[in-house]
Design a protein around this motif. Structure first.
Motif, PDB file in Angstrom:
ATOM      1  N   ASP B 245     -22.778   5.422  10.219  1.00 20.35           N
ATOM      2  CA  ASP B 245     -21.672   4.867   9.436  1.00 20.35           C
ATOM      3  C   ASP B 245     -21.047   3.658  10.128  1.00 20.35           C
ATOM      4  N   VAL B 246     -21.032   3.710  11.461  1.00 18.78           N
ATOM      5  CA  VAL B 246     -20.380   2.660  12.243  1.00 18.78           C
ATOM      6  C   VAL B 246     -21.271   2.284  13.414  1.00 18.78           C
ATOM      7  N   LEU B 247     -21.407   0.965  13.650  1.00 20.95           N
ATOM      8  CA  LEU B 247     -22.118   0.475  14.832  1.00 20.95           C
ATOM      9  C   LEU B 247     -21.103  -0.199  15.742  1.00 20.95           C
ATOM     10  N   ILE B 248     -21.179   0.130  17.021  1.00 27.05           N
ATOM     11  CA  ILE B 248     -20.352  -0.585  18.008  1.00 27.05           C
ATOM     12  C   ILE B 248     -21.307  -1.223  18.998  1.00 27.05           C
ATOM     13  N   LEU B 249     -21.392  -2.554  18.930  1.00 25.32           N
ATOM     14  CA  LEU B 249     -22.275  -3.277  19.852  1.00 25.32           C
ATOM     15  C   LEU B 249     -21.444  -3.854  20.979  1.00 25.32           C
ATOM     16  N   SER B 250     -22.049  -3.978  22.156  1.00 24.77           N
ATOM     17  CA  SER B 250     -21.384  -4.782  23.185  1.00 24.77           C
ATOM     18  C   SER B 250     -22.354  -5.829  23.694  1.00 24.77           C
ATOM     19  N   GLY B 251     -21.869  -7.064  23.698  1.00 21.28           N
ATOM     20  CA  GLY B 251     -22.690  -8.193  24.143  1.00 21.28           C
ATOM     21  C   GLY B 251     -23.366  -8.906  22.977  1.00 21.28           C
ATOM     22  N   GLY B 252     -23.781 -10.151  23.231  1.00 20.96           N
ATOM     23  CA  GLY B 252     -24.578 -10.882  22.251  1.00 20.96           C
ATOM     24  C   GLY B 252     -23.813 -11.560  21.136  1.00 20.96           C
ATOM     25  N   VAL B 253     -22.481 -11.733  21.302  1.00 25.71           N
ATOM     26  CA  VAL B 253     -21.688 -12.320  20.218  1.00 25.71           C
ATOM     27  C   VAL B 253     -21.040 -13.642  20.591  1.00 25.71           C
ATOM     28  N   SER B 254     -21.349 -14.147  21.784  1.00 26.39           N
ATOM     29  CA  SER B 254     -20.652 -15.345  22.248  1.00 26.39           C
ATOM     30  C   SER B 254     -21.458 -16.600  21.912  1.00 26.39           C
ATOM     31  N   ALA B 255     -21.306 -17.639  22.714  1.00 25.93           N
ATOM     32  CA  ALA B 255     -21.925 -18.933  22.408  1.00 25.93           C
ATOM     33  C   ALA B 255     -23.290 -19.111  23.072  1.00 25.93           C
ATOM     34  N   GLY B 256     -23.784 -18.074  23.736  1.00 29.15           N
ATOM     35  CA  GLY B 256     -25.030 -18.208  24.486  1.00 29.15           C
ATOM     36  C   GLY B 256     -26.257 -18.346  23.605  1.00 29.15           C
ATOM     37  N   LYS B 257     -27.362 -18.844  24.201  1.00 30.47           N
ATOM     38  CA  LYS B 257     -28.581 -19.085  23.432  1.00 30.47           C
ATOM     39  C   LYS B 257     -29.302 -17.802  23.058  1.00 30.47           C
ATOM     40  N   LYS B 258     -28.911 -16.681  23.649  1.00 28.96           N
ATOM     41  CA  LYS B 258     -29.492 -15.406  23.237  1.00 28.96           C
ATOM     42  C   LYS B 258     -28.446 -14.501  22.587  1.00 28.96           C
ATOM     43  N   ASP B 259     -27.380 -15.078  22.083  1.00 30.62           N
ATOM     44  CA  ASP B 259     -26.359 -14.310  21.378  1.00 30.62           C
ATOM     45  C   ASP B 259     -26.733 -14.246  19.902  1.00 30.62           C
ATOM     46  N   PHE B 260     -27.669 -13.314  19.606  1.00 35.43           N
ATOM     47  CA  PHE B 260     -28.274 -13.254  18.278  1.00 35.43           C
ATOM     48  C   PHE B 260     -27.522 -12.385  17.278  1.00 35.43           C
ATOM     49  N   GLN B 279      -7.457 -14.438  21.318  1.00 27.70           N
ATOM     50  CA  GLN B 279      -6.991 -13.501  22.339  1.00 27.70           C
ATOM     51  C   GLN B 279      -7.801 -13.687  23.612  1.00 27.70           C
ATOM     52  N   LYS B 280      -7.204 -13.259  24.720  1.00 25.32           N
ATOM     53  CA  LYS B 280      -7.896 -13.257  25.987  1.00 25.32           C
ATOM     54  C   LYS B 280      -7.564 -11.959  26.690  1.00 25.32           C
ATOM     55  N   PRO B 281      -8.529 -11.130  27.076  1.00 21.74           N
ATOM     56  CA  PRO B 281      -9.967 -11.306  26.866  1.00 21.74           C
ATOM     57  C   PRO B 281     -10.390 -10.920  25.450  1.00 21.74           C
ATOM     58  N   GLY B 282     -11.665 -11.100  25.165  1.00 21.79           N
ATOM     59  CA  GLY B 282     -12.233 -10.582  23.923  1.00 21.79           C
ATOM     60  C   GLY B 282     -12.307 -11.588  22.792  1.00 21.79           C
ATOM     61  N   PRO B 300     -17.451  -8.373  22.616  1.00 21.99           N
ATOM     62  CA  PRO B 300     -17.947  -9.149  23.751  1.00 21.99           C
ATOM     63  C   PRO B 300     -18.321  -8.210  24.901  1.00 21.99           C
ATOM     64  N   GLY B 301     -19.322  -8.605  25.702  1.00 21.08           N
ATOM     65  CA  GLY B 301     -19.916  -7.686  26.667  1.00 21.08           C
ATOM     66  C   GLY B 301     -19.236  -7.580  28.022  1.00 21.08           C
ATOM     67  N   ASN B 302     -18.311  -8.484  28.356  1.00 24.88           N
ATOM     68  CA  ASN B 302     -17.619  -8.303  29.627  1.00 24.88           C
ATOM     69  C   ASN B 302     -16.803  -7.020  29.559  1.00 24.88           C
ATOM     70  N   PRO B 303     -16.824  -6.213  30.635  1.00 25.70           N
ATOM     71  CA  PRO B 303     -16.186  -4.893  30.534  1.00 25.70           C
ATOM     72  C   PRO B 303     -14.710  -4.952  30.151  1.00 25.70           C
ATOM     73  N   GLY B 304     -13.979  -5.925  30.664  1.00 22.81           N
ATOM     74  CA  GLY B 304     -12.563  -6.037  30.305  1.00 22.81           C
ATOM     75  C   GLY B 304     -12.383  -6.310  28.817  1.00 22.81           C
ATOM     76  N   SER B 305     -13.277  -7.122  28.252  1.00 26.53           N
ATOM     77  CA  SER B 305     -13.217  -7.445  26.820  1.00 26.53           C
ATOM     78  C   SER B 305     -13.579  -6.218  25.975  1.00 26.53           C
ATOM     79  N   THR B 306     -14.635  -5.536  26.370  1.00 31.23           N
ATOM     80  CA  THR B 306     -15.060  -4.346  25.640  1.00 31.23           C
ATOM     81  C   THR B 306     -13.937  -3.312  25.627  1.00 31.23           C
ATOM     82  N   PHE B 307     -13.349  -3.096  26.801  1.00 29.83           N
ATOM     83  CA  PHE B 307     -12.255  -2.135  26.957  1.00 29.83           C
ATOM     84  C   PHE B 307     -11.086  -2.481  26.039  1.00 29.83           C
ATOM     85  N   LEU B 308     -10.634  -3.727  26.146  1.00 28.35           N
ATOM     86  CA  LEU B 308      -9.475  -4.153  25.351  1.00 28.35           C
ATOM     87  C   LEU B 308      -9.754  -4.006  23.862  1.00 28.35           C
TER      88      LEU B 308
END
Lengths: 401, 401
Positions: B245-260, B279-282, B300-308
């Motif tokens: 029902d719900v997906l929670i992804l971490s990482g791969g959403v920023s401006a990087g060339k592998k952020d698909f 906002q900062k972080p996230g 976003p995949g940085n742990p502080g961002s994921t947490f927040l």
């Protein structure tokens, strides 16, 4: 009769000896850690790119001015072994999470860059001046160094500790095992939840409340109900005591003619550590310890008393902490209470604009009033030494929601 | 880029439709109630003796003076059908929890009595004067009357609600079912918890953190790790989306060339509801909904961002509440922050003597700093509209311990 402070001190002095088990990491959440956790590597373990962009060698370049153009040599992706930038004046494209390329020390993020292509070669054009090296690099070991103590044994494990243990490779960890706990209701007036009570009977609720509250401390209790027949009560309690580390009884500890619990506990070799605490509700609270170190909480049976005694004494006992965290709340309405007892007032709470917790006493009909607990967030603790409790003053607060 | 307030509003507007299940009472603790609970009888259901002692008929006696002597007719135990006192001027011994005998209206507790025997007949001698009827009786229906609404559907079930439901005979009750949730980490630099990372790799921690945090909301998540290969990523995410029902992804959403992730979500028919929050972080947080109503949080995949992002958005989403409870804390040290972003500052908190929660900012190296979360109790939310945040001012606070 002893004071609330003395009763709590005795309860916390008689915590069970630790039983240690090893569990898969995800089962450890909410439990108490029973080993120290150390960093296996530096945190972070390498100079880590903190933003998507380009890496440059500022030690060589010294200064970057707006409009400077740098040849892009290569790309360093996250998860790739470290590459080396050969030209000191060039740059490397870098992705967040990657190891910083050899011969670079600074990252400029995409937001501060433009790109251009000249004769088939790609260049980054920098839009901001820069004079200090090191930006947007998460430097190796800056947060913690290898071998340093990260989490001390005795810490309550929350998602942050889970993340740290995953990072250092603890797929299993040592935690305090939950003790075997029996919850026993007594009282001939009580029938089970699926039964239809006669006019003079009620359904039992304390043991379900206690089991639910214990589950929040990670304890799966066994539930029993015993009637007020002293011989049967003693025989059953002997068996239950043998099979469990902790007994939590509700009812049967007051001055009534069928309040057999204190005497039976003595017969079973459970030494009374105290009986009666100068508090309202919960005055008849009995606490003891067997010669084999088993612990018995015998709580008064009125729901308000059972509730208060659980959150004030039993929950801290199981938390394994030597001291409670100080919690306070501000009394919203003046209260008079002339008896020399610590008064625990059921309150509803809210956080005001100045971040203070405001506690509003709830009208109730005494410790037999179960319904008041629905709107109650916790108890405000008004000390026995005073009789007038002024509006606006703060007091210790026990929350349970 | 949208504001924090707007992002939270959109998240809470897209809560899943309720799935209702019926569970045994003790499994309901911590869940959200999906039916109204009514009183089957009055609370209490009969005039209930509130103290051990004697019951008398004050309507007949009018006044009791110190030293008055009353003949004890009989004993009324808890759990016995109601007895009747025949002599208006006599008394009945009564035990806490018993139904008050017919023809009595007032209870005097043992502490205020002496006993004597004259010619084989037992008498109670009263040690306190008394002129009002009704004391120490818990009167039928005083707390709640039969048929009244006790607990509204949508209430989070705590031990108090468990006790009430036991009392009204709900051995099973309807609750909101936990949705099927997948937690997916992405990133080629990540290896599993039991592996030995190369120098440029780290072990994954976000998915374990998220799984632990979700378990506190009663959700048992499925964990996946996917590498940064766009074709494989899309194929696997299609399957995972179908099964949850719900997906929670971490990482791969920023401006990087592998952020698909954002592009793949579009390919899979998951409509973007927002990407990037001021906002900062996230900041790179992505949120979307599929045509079949499935929800995707891409954090976003940085742990502080994921947490927040988890505690600010995902946890309120699962709590099923339309509005968060206001929590505030007082900033202990002045902070400057000139970017037009809401700043979430990791803080440690304590309650001061005036019952205010004091938040002390923690030194940290940014959202990649996982270790800081160990000593962190939560985040203080400093609004984007300001740049100077004064010591002693209070701000919204998100706690996670």
């Amino acid at each position: 009769m002893i004071s609330v402070e003395e009763a709590l001190r005795i309860v916390l002095e008689n915590q069970l000896p630790d039983q240690i088990i090893e569990v898969p990491l995800l089962e450890a959440n909410g439990k108490v850690l029973a080993e120290n956790i150390f960093a296996d590597r530096d945190f972070p373990p390498f100079n880590r790119v903190a933003m998507d962009g380009i890496a440059i060698n500022m030690s060589f370049l010294s200064v970057i001015s707006e409009g400077d153009k740098l040849l892009i040599e290569n790309i360093q992706f996250a998860g790739e072994p470290q590459k080396t930038m050969s030209g000191n004046g060039n740059c490397m494209e870098v992705m967040t999470g990657a190891i910083l390329p050899e011969n670079t020390d600074t990252v400029i993020r995409y937001e501060d860059l433009d790109f251009t292509e000249i004769e088939g070669r790609k260049y980054a054009i920098v839009n901001i001046p820069l004079s200090e090296p090191g930006q947007n690099v998460h430097h190796q070991g800056i947060d913690k160094s290898a071998q340093s103590l990260l989490i001390q044994q005795g810490t309550k494990i929350s998602p942050a500790e889970i993340a740290i243990m995953a990072t250092v490779g603890k797929d299993y960890c040592k935690v305090k095992a939950a003790p075997a706990v029996a919850v026993i209701s007594t009282g001939d007036e009580l029938v089970d939840i699926h039964e239809n009570p006669e006019n003079h009977q009620i359904r039992r609720s304390n043991s379900y409340m206690l089991a639910a509250a214990l589950s929040e401390s990670g304890i799966k209790a066994r539930l029993y109900h015993l009637n007020d027949d002293p011989e049967k009560l003693e025989n059953r309690l002997r068996i239950i005591l043998a099979a469990n580390d902790v007994l939590i009884l509700s009812g049967g500890v007051s001055a009534g003619k069928k309040d057999f619990v204190p005497q039976i506990m003595e017969n079973l070799g459970v030494k009374k550590l105290f009986h009666k605490v100068s508090q309202k509700p919960g005055k008849p609270f009995w606490f003891g310890k067997s010669e084999y170190g088993k612990i018995v909480f015998a709580l008064p049976g009125n729901p308000g008393s059972t509730f208060l005694c659980f959150y004030k004494y039993v929950k801290p006992f199981f938390s394994g902490l030597k001291q409670e965290t100080l919690k306070k709340a501000v009394l919203s309405d003046k209260i008079f209470f002339r008896q020399e007892l610590t008064l625990f007032v059921p309150v509803t709470t809210r956080c005001n604009e100045e971040a203070a917790l405001i506690a509003t006493p709830l009208k109730n009909s005494g410790s037999g009033d179960l319904a008041v607990l629905l709107s109650c967030d916790g108890f405000l603790e008004l000390p026995a030494s005073e009789a007038i409790f002024e509006e606006g003053k703060s007091f210790s607060y026990i929350n349970f929601k």
